[in-house]
Design a protein around this motif. Structure first.
Motif, PDB file in Angstrom:
ATOM      1  N   ILE A 130       3.707  -0.776  12.487  1.00 19.68           N
ATOM      2  CA  ILE A 130       3.533  -2.000  11.695  1.00 19.68           C
ATOM      3  C   ILE A 130       2.077  -2.435  11.576  1.00 19.68           C
ATOM      4  O   ILE A 130       1.788  -3.446  10.930  1.00 19.68           O
ATOM      5  N   ALA A 131       1.140  -1.706  12.185  1.00 17.38           N
ATOM      6  CA  ALA A 131      -0.289  -2.058  12.063  1.00 17.38           C
ATOM      7  C   ALA A 131      -0.705  -2.054  10.588  1.00 17.38           C
ATOM      8  O   ALA A 131      -0.195  -1.264   9.794  1.00 17.38           O
ATOM      9  N   PRO A 132      -1.568  -3.001  10.198  1.00 16.79           N
ATOM     10  CA  PRO A 132      -2.387  -3.899  11.013  1.00 16.79           C
ATOM     11  C   PRO A 132      -1.693  -5.198  11.408  1.00 16.79           C
ATOM     12  O   PRO A 132      -2.351  -6.131  11.866  1.00 16.79           O
ATOM     13  N   PHE A 133      -0.386  -5.276  11.248  1.00 14.50           N
ATOM     14  CA  PHE A 133       0.347  -6.499  11.548  1.00 14.50           C
ATOM     15  C   PHE A 133       0.925  -6.425  12.953  1.00 14.50           C
ATOM     16  O   PHE A 133       1.109  -5.341  13.516  1.00 14.50           O
ATOM     17  N   GLY A 134       1.211  -7.589  13.495  1.00 18.69           N
ATOM     18  CA  GLY A 134       1.865  -7.668  14.785  1.00 18.69           C
ATOM     19  C   GLY A 134       3.333  -7.992  14.618  1.00 18.69           C
ATOM     20  O   GLY A 134       3.897  -7.898  13.520  1.00 18.69           O
ATOM     21  N   ARG A 135       3.958  -8.421  15.710  1.00 11.83           N
ATOM     22  CA  ARG A 135       5.395  -8.687  15.655  1.00 11.83           C
ATOM     23  C   ARG A 135       5.722  -9.960  14.877  1.00 11.83           C
ATOM     24  O   ARG A 135       6.820 -10.103  14.358  1.00 11.83           O
ATOM     25  N   ASP A 136       4.767 -10.884  14.787  1.00 18.69           N
ATOM     26  CA  ASP A 136       5.005 -12.112  14.017  1.00 18.69           C
ATOM     27  C   ASP A 136       4.991 -11.793  12.524  1.00 18.69           C
ATOM     28  O   ASP A 136       4.200 -10.980  12.046  1.00 18.69           O
ATOM     29  N   TRP A 137       5.862 -12.473  11.791  1.00 18.26           N
ATOM     30  CA  TRP A 137       5.944 -12.288  10.337  1.00 18.26           C
ATOM     31  C   TRP A 137       4.592 -12.617   9.707  1.00 18.26           C
ATOM     32  O   TRP A 137       4.047 -13.710   9.920  1.00 18.26           O
ATOM     33  N   PRO A 138       3.993 -11.708   8.919  1.00 16.36           N
ATOM     34  CA  PRO A 138       2.647 -11.944   8.389  1.00 16.36           C
ATOM     35  C   PRO A 138       2.571 -12.886   7.199  1.00 16.36           C
ATOM     36  O   PRO A 138       1.472 -13.230   6.751  1.00 16.36           O
ATOM     37  N   GLY A 139       3.699 -13.310   6.664  1.00 21.44           N
ATOM     38  CA  GLY A 139       3.686 -14.217   5.521  1.00 21.44           C
ATOM     39  C   GLY A 139       3.737 -13.478   4.202  1.00 21.44           C
ATOM     40  O   GLY A 139       3.560 -12.259   4.133  1.00 21.44           O
ATOM     41  N   LEU A 140       3.988 -14.227   3.132  1.00 17.13           N
ATOM     42  CA  LEU A 140       4.126 -13.628   1.810  1.00 17.13           C
ATOM     43  C   LEU A 140       2.789 -13.112   1.289  1.00 17.13           C
ATOM     44  O   LEU A 140       1.742 -13.727   1.505  1.00 17.13           O
ATOM     45  N   ALA A 141       2.851 -11.998   0.586  1.00 18.82           N
ATOM     46  CA  ALA A 141       1.667 -11.467  -0.088  1.00 18.82           C
ATOM     47  C   ALA A 141       1.319 -12.354  -1.275  1.00 18.82           C
ATOM     48  O   ALA A 141       2.189 -13.015  -1.865  1.00 18.82           O
ATOM     49  N   VAL A 142       0.034 -12.357  -1.637  1.00 21.28           N
ATOM     50  CA  VAL A 142      -0.371 -13.123  -2.820  1.00 21.28           C
ATOM     51  C   VAL A 142       0.151 -12.414  -4.068  1.00 21.28           C
ATOM     52  O   VAL A 142       0.467 -11.221  -4.053  1.00 21.28           O
ATOM     53  N   ALA A 143       0.221 -13.162  -5.157  1.00 17.94           N
ATOM     54  CA  ALA A 143       0.758 -12.625  -6.407  1.00 17.94           C
ATOM     55  C   ALA A 143      -0.112 -11.503  -6.941  1.00 17.94           C
ATOM     56  O   ALA A 143      -1.261 -11.314  -6.517  1.00 17.94           O
ATOM     57  N   GLY A 144       0.457 -10.754  -7.877  1.00 18.46           N
ATOM     58  CA  GLY A 144      -0.265  -9.664  -8.512  1.00 18.46           C
ATOM     59  C   GLY A 144      -1.542 -10.143  -9.180  1.00 18.46           C
ATOM     60  O   GLY A 144      -1.776 -11.349  -9.311  1.00 18.46           O
ATOM     61  N   PRO A 145      -2.379  -9.228  -9.641  1.00 15.98           N
ATOM     62  CA  PRO A 145      -3.718  -9.585 -10.126  1.00 15.98           C
ATOM     63  C   PRO A 145      -3.748 -10.535 -11.304  1.00 15.98           C
ATOM     64  O   PRO A 145      -4.746 -11.212 -11.522  1.00 15.98           O
ATOM     65  N   PRO A 193      -0.226  -4.711  -6.771  1.00 18.26           N
ATOM     66  CA  PRO A 193      -1.495  -5.004  -6.093  1.00 18.26           C
ATOM     67  C   PRO A 193      -2.470  -3.848  -6.303  1.00 18.26           C
ATOM     68  O   PRO A 193      -2.114  -2.691  -6.070  1.00 18.26           O
ATOM     69  N   PRO A 194      -3.723  -4.130  -6.712  1.00 15.35           N
ATOM     70  CA  PRO A 194      -4.625  -3.052  -7.121  1.00 15.35           C
ATOM     71  C   PRO A 194      -5.417  -2.406  -5.994  1.00 15.35           C
ATOM     72  O   PRO A 194      -6.017  -1.357  -6.197  1.00 15.35           O
ATOM     73  N   THR A 195      -5.452  -3.039  -4.822  1.00 10.95           N
ATOM     74  CA  THR A 195      -6.266  -2.515  -3.729  1.00 10.95           C
ATOM     75  C   THR A 195      -5.422  -2.420  -2.465  1.00 10.95           C
ATOM     76  O   THR A 195      -4.377  -3.083  -2.327  1.00 10.95           O
ATOM     77  N   THR A 196      -5.902  -1.623  -1.508  1.00 12.22           N
ATOM     78  CA  THR A 196      -5.192  -1.496  -0.240  1.00 12.22           C
ATOM     79  C   THR A 196      -5.078  -2.833   0.472  1.00 12.22           C
ATOM     80  O   THR A 196      -4.029  -3.170   1.026  1.00 12.22           O
ATOM     81  N   ALA A 197      -6.169  -3.614   0.448  1.00  9.16           N
ATOM     82  CA  ALA A 197      -6.144  -4.913   1.126  1.00  9.16           C
ATOM     83  C   ALA A 197      -5.073  -5.831   0.540  1.00  9.16           C
ATOM     84  O   ALA A 197      -4.375  -6.545   1.280  1.00  9.16           O
ATOM     85  N   ARG A 198      -4.918  -5.814  -0.787  1.00  8.03           N
ATOM     86  CA  ARG A 198      -3.896  -6.650  -1.428  1.00  8.03           C
ATOM     87  C   ARG A 198      -2.494  -6.057  -1.229  1.00  8.03           C
ATOM     88  O   ARG A 198      -1.507  -6.799  -1.206  1.00  8.03           O
ATOM     89  N   ALA A 199      -2.429  -4.736  -1.098  1.00  2.25           N
ATOM     90  CA  ALA A 199      -1.130  -4.068  -1.037  1.00  2.25           C
ATOM     91  C   ALA A 199      -0.511  -4.079   0.358  1.00  2.25           C
ATOM     92  O   ALA A 199       0.715  -3.998   0.491  1.00  2.25           O
ATOM     93  N   LEU A 200      -1.331  -4.161   1.407  1.00  4.40           N
ATOM     94  CA  LEU A 200      -0.784  -4.118   2.770  1.00  4.40           C
ATOM     95  C   LEU A 200       0.272  -5.199   3.027  1.00  4.40           C
ATOM     96  O   LEU A 200       1.360  -4.889   3.546  1.00  4.40           O
ATOM     97  N   PRO A 201       0.031  -6.465   2.674  1.00  3.00           N
ATOM     98  CA  PRO A 201       1.074  -7.467   2.902  1.00  3.00           C
ATOM     99  C   PRO A 201       2.329  -7.214   2.055  1.00  3.00           C
ATOM    100  O   PRO A 201       3.432  -7.570   2.468  1.00  3.00           O
ATOM    101  N   VAL A 202       2.149  -6.597   0.890  1.00  2.00           N
ATOM    102  CA  VAL A 202       3.311  -6.238   0.083  1.00  2.00           C
ATOM    103  C   VAL A 202       4.109  -5.148   0.788  1.00  2.00           C
ATOM    104  O   VAL A 202       5.347  -5.175   0.823  1.00  2.00           O
ATOM    105  N   ALA A 203       3.415  -4.178   1.366  1.00  2.00           N
ATOM    106  CA  ALA A 203       4.092  -3.122   2.107  1.00  2.00           C
ATOM    107  C   ALA A 203       4.874  -3.689   3.288  1.00  2.00           C
ATOM    108  O   ALA A 203       5.960  -3.205   3.619  1.00  2.00           O
ATOM    109  N   ALA A 204       4.333  -4.740   3.920  1.00  2.00           N
ATOM    110  CA  ALA A 204       5.066  -5.395   4.998  1.00  2.00           C
ATOM    111  C   ALA A 204       6.360  -6.012   4.475  1.00  2.00           C
ATOM    112  O   ALA A 204       7.413  -5.947   5.136  1.00  2.00           O
ATOM    113  N   GLU A 205       6.304  -6.618   3.282  1.00  2.00           N
ATOM    114  CA  GLU A 205       7.527  -7.149   2.671  1.00  2.00           C
ATOM    115  C   GLU A 205       8.529  -6.026   2.412  1.00  2.00           C
ATOM    116  O   GLU A 205       9.733  -6.186   2.631  1.00  2.00           O
TER     117      GLU A 205
END
Length: 291
Positions: free
Chosen positions: A132-147, A244-256
């Protein structure tokens, strides 16, 4: 003052008019699949979904996913056979009466609960943490909307989500991802609610109330221009107009995605990081399956 005539259920209309001419449609040969379960004496079984008799090809979704269908209160999607489960939609696989209402659920608590079920146990140590890296066991929250999603950031060059859905349907057919899809018409206000309206049981081993699945799909519609394109027995395909266009934007989406469909990672990419690069960043096709 006389009351206006009660509007007939569109599937009841299609039961009498299978090609939908009275609804302004021109459907291929097909028919209505009734709901499963006991029917009342003397009453015809309640209709559940209209499905084409034969597989449809490139252009079929675009030809039938238009204003006439929306005006009739129907949503068009593709249903895909699975080897050994051909025509699974006729095999009492739907149970809409068991589902709650998507209006009763909010995406954040739904995904937070899903996340709590799937994060690795602390006893798994570094191996579990790496999943689950870079996230921990706590829910990381919703990803921001698309670009370009949302009323505050309209982009005239952004693809139309419905056009993107029809283009993806054609691509999946051409590439053999959907080798024998049937056109299906489902009474629903929006595409995200189709799985609940059907009582689809694809995610049963993860979540047996499909209204929670629809709550997440609604949010992805709003945030990323996602649209439901196809359902299989235990798989789901979405088009994504604003990924999401970048890895940084996409990581929270992948967590979802991991919370929503953990088998994508457990039995696929192996980690949220790997899945982000393989299936989320800039991807106009999100596919999910449940074992």
């Amino acid at each position: 003052m006389a009351k206006p005539p009660k509007r007939r259920d569109p599937l009841s209309v299609l039961a009498d008019d299978p090609q939908g001419r009275s609804l302004g449609l021109d459907l291929p040969p097909g028919g209505v699949v009734p709901r499963a379960g006991r029917r009342r004496w003397g009453k015809a079984p309640e209709p559940l979904v209209w499905v084409s008799d034969e597989a449809v090809g490139v252009g079929a979704l675009a030809a039938h996913r238009g204003p006439h269908l929306a005006a009739a209160g129907l949503q068009a999607v593709l249903l895909q056979d699975r080897p050994g489960l051909e025509r699974w939609w006729r095999d009492r696989e739907f149970a809409p009466e068991r589902m709650s209402d998507p209006d009763d659920h909010h995406v954040e608590p739904v995904l937070r609960e899903f996340w709590s079920r799937v994060v690795p146990d602390p006893e798994e140590g570094e191996e579990g943490e790496e999943i689950i890296a870079p996230f921990g066991r706590d829910w990381p929250g919703l990803a921001v909307a698309g670009p370009s999603a949302g009323p505050d950031a309209p982009d005239p060059d952004a693809p139309d989500p419905e056009v993107a859905a029809c283009e993806l349907a054609d691509e999946l057919i051409e590439r053999g991802w959907l080798p024998a899809p049937r056109l299906a018409l489902v009474p629903s206000r929006r595409g995200a609610d189709v799985p609940t309206a059907l009582g689809w049981g694809g995610p049963t081993n993860h979540e047996n109330d499909t209204a929670l699945i629809s709550a997440v799909l609604r949010s992805w519609e709003d945030r990323f221009g996602a649209r439901l394109v196809a359902l299989g027995f235990d798989e789901l395909h979405l088009s994504v107009a604003l990924p999401p266009p970048t890895t940084a934007r996409a990581l929270p989406v992948a967590a979802e995605h991991f919370a929503f469909s953990p088998d994508n990672i457990w039995q696929g990419s192996g980690s949220v990081r790997a899945y982000t690069d393989e299936a989320v960043t800039g991807s106009g096709h999100w596919a999910f399956w449940w074992d």
